[in-house]
Design a protein around this motif. Sequence first.
Motif, PDB file in Angstrom:
ATOM      1  N   SER A 121      20.846 -21.373  66.762  1.00 38.83           N
ATOM      2  CA  SER A 121      21.958 -20.532  67.200  1.00 38.83           C
ATOM      3  C   SER A 121      23.178 -21.348  67.609  1.00 38.83           C
ATOM      4  CB  SER A 121      21.517 -19.638  68.367  1.00 38.83           C
ATOM      5  OG  SER A 121      21.349 -20.393  69.558  1.00 38.83           O
ATOM      6  N   LEU A 122      23.002 -22.649  67.832  1.00 44.40           N
ATOM      7  CA  LEU A 122      24.117 -23.489  68.245  1.00 44.40           C
ATOM      8  C   LEU A 122      25.040 -23.864  67.091  1.00 44.40           C
ATOM      9  CD1 LEU A 122      22.337 -25.865  70.774  1.00 44.40           C
ATOM     10  CD2 LEU A 122      23.998 -24.061  71.291  1.00 44.40           C
ATOM     11  N   HIS A 123      24.583 -23.664  65.859  1.00 42.08           N
ATOM     12  CA  HIS A 123      25.482 -23.912  64.723  1.00 42.08           C
ATOM     13  C   HIS A 123      26.204 -22.600  64.426  1.00 42.08           C
ATOM     14  CE1 HIS A 123      27.220 -24.957  60.944  1.00 42.08           C
ATOM     15  NE2 HIS A 123      26.673 -26.168  60.968  1.00 42.08           N
ATOM     16  N   VAL A 149      23.552 -14.814  60.684  1.00 42.99           N
ATOM     17  CA  VAL A 149      22.561 -13.925  61.301  1.00 42.99           C
ATOM     18  C   VAL A 149      23.236 -12.672  61.861  1.00 42.99           C
ATOM     19  CG1 VAL A 149      20.905 -13.697  63.193  1.00 42.99           C
ATOM     20  CG2 VAL A 149      20.963 -15.797  61.825  1.00 42.99           C
ATOM     21  N   HIS A 150      24.332 -12.859  62.589  1.00 51.20           N
ATOM     22  CA  HIS A 150      25.000 -11.728  63.225  1.00 51.20           C
ATOM     23  C   HIS A 150      25.673 -10.801  62.224  1.00 51.20           C
ATOM     24  CE1 HIS A 150      25.001 -11.929  67.703  1.00 51.20           C
ATOM     25  NE2 HIS A 150      24.496 -13.125  67.448  1.00 51.20           N
ATOM     26  N   VAL A 200      26.682 -17.063  71.350  1.00 50.35           N
ATOM     27  CA  VAL A 200      25.452 -17.820  71.605  1.00 50.35           C
ATOM     28  C   VAL A 200      24.740 -17.252  72.834  1.00 50.35           C
ATOM     29  CG1 VAL A 200      24.508 -20.054  72.300  1.00 50.35           C
ATOM     30  CG2 VAL A 200      26.225 -19.938  70.494  1.00 50.35           C
ATOM     31  N   ALA A 201      25.492 -16.983  73.906  1.00 51.91           N
ATOM     32  CA  ALA A 201      24.905 -16.431  75.127  1.00 51.91           C
ATOM     33  C   ALA A 201      24.235 -15.087  74.847  1.00 51.91           C
ATOM     34  CB  ALA A 201      25.984 -16.271  76.198  1.00 51.91           C
ATOM     35  N   GLU A 202      24.866 -14.279  74.015  1.00 51.63           N
ATOM     36  CA  GLU A 202      24.296 -12.983  73.651  1.00 51.63           C
ATOM     37  C   GLU A 202      23.001 -13.161  72.865  1.00 51.63           C
ATOM     38  OE1 GLU A 202      25.487  -9.222  70.756  1.00 51.63           O
ATOM     39  OE2 GLU A 202      27.015 -10.680  71.341  1.00 51.63           O
ATOM     40  N   THR A 203      23.001 -14.142  71.973  1.00 53.20           N
ATOM     41  CA  THR A 203      21.803 -14.412  71.173  1.00 53.20           C
ATOM     42  C   THR A 203      20.674 -14.945  72.040  1.00 53.20           C
ATOM     43  OG1 THR A 203      23.199 -14.918  69.259  1.00 53.20           O
ATOM     44  CG2 THR A 203      20.912 -15.680  69.185  1.00 53.20           C
ATOM     45  N   GLU A 258      21.108 -31.815  76.415  1.00 51.55           N
ATOM     46  CA  GLU A 258      22.398 -31.444  75.823  1.00 51.55           C
ATOM     47  C   GLU A 258      22.324 -30.083  75.144  1.00 51.55           C
ATOM     48  OE1 GLU A 258      26.453 -31.799  74.959  1.00 51.55           O
ATOM     49  OE2 GLU A 258      25.106 -32.785  76.377  1.00 51.55           O
ATOM     50  N   TYR A 259      21.192 -29.778  74.510  1.00 53.19           N
ATOM     51  CA  TYR A 259      21.023 -28.460  73.895  1.00 53.19           C
ATOM     52  C   TYR A 259      20.935 -27.383  74.969  1.00 53.19           C
ATOM     53  CZ  TYR A 259      19.941 -31.008  69.589  1.00 53.19           C
ATOM     54  OH  TYR A 259      20.002 -31.838  68.502  1.00 53.19           O
ATOM     55  N   ARG A 260      20.224 -27.680  76.053  1.00 54.37           N
ATOM     56  CA  ARG A 260      20.136 -26.696  77.145  1.00 54.37           C
ATOM     57  C   ARG A 260      21.517 -26.414  77.710  1.00 54.37           C
ATOM     58  NH1 ARG A 260      15.222 -29.440  78.815  1.00 54.37           N
ATOM     59  NH2 ARG A 260      16.386 -30.571  80.411  1.00 54.37           N
ATOM     60  N   ARG A 261      22.333 -27.451  77.845  1.00 58.12           N
ATOM     61  CA  ARG A 261      23.683 -27.261  78.380  1.00 58.12           C
ATOM     62  C   ARG A 261      24.501 -26.341  77.476  1.00 58.12           C
ATOM     63  NH1 ARG A 261      28.674 -28.759  77.661  1.00 58.12           N
ATOM     64  NH2 ARG A 261      28.172 -30.083  75.863  1.00 58.12           N
ATOM     65  N   LEU A 262      24.474 -26.588  76.173  1.00 56.21           N
ATOM     66  CA  LEU A 262      25.229 -25.759  75.237  1.00 56.21           C
ATOM     67  C   LEU A 262      24.727 -24.325  75.221  1.00 56.21           C
ATOM     68  CD1 LEU A 262      25.579 -28.234  72.226  1.00 56.21           C
ATOM     69  CD2 LEU A 262      27.435 -27.369  73.664  1.00 56.21           C
ATOM     70  N   LEU A 263      23.433 -24.158  75.422  1.00 60.72           N
ATOM     71  CA  LEU A 263      22.826 -22.825  75.421  1.00 60.72           C
ATOM     72  C   LEU A 263      22.984 -22.099  76.752  1.00 60.72           C
ATOM     73  CD1 LEU A 263      19.553 -23.807  73.539  1.00 60.72           C
ATOM     74  CD2 LEU A 263      21.238 -22.159  72.687  1.00 60.72           C
ATOM     75  N   GLY A 264      23.411 -22.816  77.782  1.00 64.95           N
ATOM     76  CA  GLY A 264      23.529 -22.204  79.094  1.00 64.95           C
ATOM     77  C   GLY A 264      22.190 -21.959  79.756  1.00 64.95           C
TER      78      GLY A 264
END
Length: 302
Positions: A66-68, A75-76, A214-217, A248-254
């Motif tokens: 989902s980060l790309h 997908v959306h 991303v946050a919604e996903t 770093e992935y956790r940070r981008l994903l919130g």
Amino acid sequence: MRTFLTEWQAELKRTLTGSRDALPDWARKFAEGDDAGYFLPGSAVWAVHGGVATIVGGIRSLLMQSLHPGVLAGVHDHSNFREDTLGRLARTTAWIHALTYGSTAEARAAATRVVRLHESVNGTYVDGGGTIRKYSANDPELVRWVHNTFTDSFLCAHELWDGPIPGGPDAYVREWAEAGRLMGVEFPPESKAALNRELRESLAAGTLRGDERVAETVAFIRDPPLHPLLKPGYRILFEAAVLSLEPEYRRLLGLQIARLGPLPLPVRLAARVTLAVVRLALGPASPSRLAAHERLQRLGVA
């Protein structure tokens, strides 16, 4: 209590395969075919994909993918994942099992179906640097990101919660590179070090981004429309997927590691217990594996 357990087991099977009790039609096909397929019993791929930690790996890979923004836009804009969540999960399971346990003809057919489905998935997205870019779901960059995040996530989950891998992590990355090639990935990584290098390069390139979409996903992946009986276990496995991600992935994903005040919760242990219960419910061997053994025995391979 027996009725509760029976219903829970049936819903677990339906969620993972699309069928509560009967053998899925796609699994029956793995007994057919005239060759051994791409992977054999004793391979790294059979070891990793035969473990229940793949559930955690699947959640983790969805979070990373989902980060790309190009993958997420596809997908959306072109899928009904909200209305048909379990159907998409079952089809993804069928694809993984076809490549893992099917004959080469079945594996190629499964890959071709996905590639053809993606031909109509086109549009635009805003990359991490704010540039508007065109995309197609079959673009090499997008397919490579999906392949790499899948490989990394299934490998990571297996290393944390399942047994040893024949030949070690490099064997799994090298073997599963064949799946990448079937999906159109040119020169996929064939070692854990090469895979890690490509993932680091993706981060450094600035393409990945965390935003409202991303946050919604992430919110949807955290709380999908599962049967109420499955939700407690799923919550644990979701937190396990978060735990396994690089910071770093956790940070981008919130996202953050689950805590009770300043103390991290024992998510890794809780996931191990949950996966042990799932393993017991599903039985020692999947229908796909049994069907593949039937084909291999007929061919005199196993």
